[in-house]
Design an enzyme around this catalytic site. Structure first.
Site, PDB file in Angstrom:
ATOM      1  N   CYS A 138       0.838  -1.203   0.000  1.00 56.56           N
ATOM      2  CA  CYS A 138       0.000   0.000   0.000  1.00 56.56           C
ATOM      3  C   CYS A 138       0.875   1.257   0.000  1.00 56.56           C
ATOM      4  O   CYS A 138       1.490   1.586   1.017  1.00 56.56           O
ATOM      5  CB  CYS A 138      -0.927  -0.011   1.220  1.00 56.56           C
ATOM      6  SG  CYS A 138      -1.888   1.493   1.359  1.00 56.56           S
ATOM      7  N   CYS A 141      -0.394   4.154   2.293  1.00 58.04           N
ATOM      8  CA  CYS A 141      -0.191   3.879   3.729  1.00 58.04           C
ATOM      9  C   CYS A 141       1.284   4.041   4.115  1.00 58.04           C
ATOM     10  O   CYS A 141       1.589   4.555   5.182  1.00 58.04           O
ATOM     11  CB  CYS A 141      -0.601   2.451   4.096  1.00 58.04           C
ATOM     12  SG  CYS A 141      -2.063   1.851   3.272  1.00 58.04           S
ATOM     13  N   ASP A 142       2.205   3.577   3.260  1.00 58.75           N
ATOM     14  CA  ASP A 142       3.603   3.442   3.691  1.00 58.75           C
ATOM     15  C   ASP A 142       4.606   4.325   2.954  1.00 58.75           C
ATOM     16  O   ASP A 142       5.778   4.391   3.358  1.00 58.75           O
ATOM     17  CB  ASP A 142       4.050   1.968   3.521  1.00 58.75           C
ATOM     18  CG  ASP A 142       3.227   1.033   4.394  1.00 58.75           C
ATOM     19  OD1 ASP A 142       2.784   1.477   5.474  1.00 58.75           O
ATOM     20  OD2 ASP A 142       3.006  -0.122   3.990  1.00 58.75           O
TER      21      ASP A 142
END
Ligand code: NAP
Length: 320
Positions: A138, A141-142
């Site tokens: 992701c 997200c990261d």
């Protein structure tokens, strides 16, 4: 402790765009409907920074669109319940049982499954070991953990190409590693990729192994898919975007599906199990977009109304 809930004529499983759209239409149709979602509603929208291909919004963040869709469904009376669905099955009397981790079992005459999918893993040594320590599925997200780093994206479809471009906001260099010499991604995304000076495409390579140290990922071992030659690539991040596995395993009993587990439906989005409908990413179809998910969901919700009307006309109970 288990409990039985018979309050609903329709249970929607999954709170992504397809689930939220189906809930909105079912609410407008005055059906007694609950949408079951284990986390926050929004589905894949929450993993996408910007949506630029949803009509009416030249550009909107995934989070904002998810919020708008959720509010829209609720405005028309859909109930959103936090539940983790373990399985759904049809009983001999025509009703469905939807079993949840909480112990609640919903008895309902119709179900729309919109549970999406989970990212496919490469299945190479080191992948799971370094998941969360360099290996990610992701970008939104990261991505911010990789400021100034040299990283790799693996895959050649829309997700890999789009996310490689996005990750250049953070990383100093992004290698896109693809196993062939041609990308599967749409042309407009490819053009953006080719124009990005921070991206280098490594054609005809597959990842054999991911290695590192206690601090995290350090290196990918690659193999040339044409010559078999091996090489190392030093990266601290590896984002894997090689497709999704549909969450169709929630269905107990036989249903028609393709070789990858995607559910086959008719043109009303009904699966081979009457009363069980499917919409969005877990359905067999040419492409998987937010627009196709909401299109499927519209059809499914209206088909459910007709299914329930037919049952009532035939004197078949629609409430457990
Ligand atoms: P996808 O279109 O199925 O592409 C998967 C890519 O991963 C392919 O390039 C494939 O290579 C590669 N791959 C598969 N298994 C691999 C393996 N074991 N090792 C190395 N490479 C492997 O999946 P996706 O990109 O996740 O997209 C899924 C769906 O969502 C698509 O329908 C897509 O259109 C949609 N989507 C759309 C957008 C957008 O429009 N903005 C964004 C994201 C996703 P080959 O090409 O060689 O098969």
């Amino acid at each position: 402790m288990s409990s039985i809930n018979t309050d609903y004529e329709l249970i929607i499983i999954g709170g992504g765009p397809a689930g939220l759209c189906a809930a909105m239409y079912a609410g407008r149709g005055l059906l007694k409907v609950a949408l079951l979602e284990r986390g926050t509603t929004g589905g894949e929208l929450l993993n996408t920074e910007l949506i630029e291909d949803y009509p009416g919004f030249v550009s909107i963040t995934g989070r904002e669109l998810a919020k708008k869709m959720t509010e829209h469904a609720e405005a028309f009376g859909a109930e959103i319940r936090q539940e983790n669905v373990e399985w759904v099955e049809k009983r001999d009397d025509g009703m469905f049982e939807v079993h949840c981790t909480s112990g609640t079992v919903y008895h309902t005459p119709t179900v729309i499954l919109t549970a999406g999918g989970t990212p496919t893993k490469l299945g190479v040594p080191g992948e799971l070991e370094y998941a969360g320590r360099g290996v990610s599925y992701c970008a939104v997200c990261d991505g911010a953990f990789f400021k100034g780093d040299v990283i790799a994206v693996i895959g050649g479809g829309d997700a890999a190409v789009e996310e490689a471009d996005y990750l250049t906001r953070f990383a100093s260099r992004v290698y896109l590693i693809h196993r062939r010499d041609e990308l599967r991604a749409s042309k407009i995304l490819q053009e953006r990729l080719f124009a990005n000076p921070k991206i280098e495409i490594i054609w005809n390579r597959k990842v054999l192994e991911m290695t590192g140290d206690p601090g995290g990922l350090q290196k990918l071992e690659l193999e040339d898919t044409v010559t078999g030659e091996r090489s190392d690539l030093a990266v601290t991040g590896a984002f894997v975007f090689i497709g999704f596995r549909p969450n169709s395993g929630l269905i107990r009993g036989h249903f028609d599906h393709d070789a990858s587990g995607y559910i086959v439906t008719d043109d009303r989005m009904q699966t081979s199990i009457p009363g069980l409908f499917a919409a969005g990413d877990l359905r067999v179809q040419l492409t998987r977009q937010v627009t196709t998910a909401v299109g499927d969901a519209t059809t499914a919700a209206i088909a459910v109304e007709k299914y329930l009307t037919d049952r009532k006309t035939q004197g078949i109970p629609v409430q457990a």
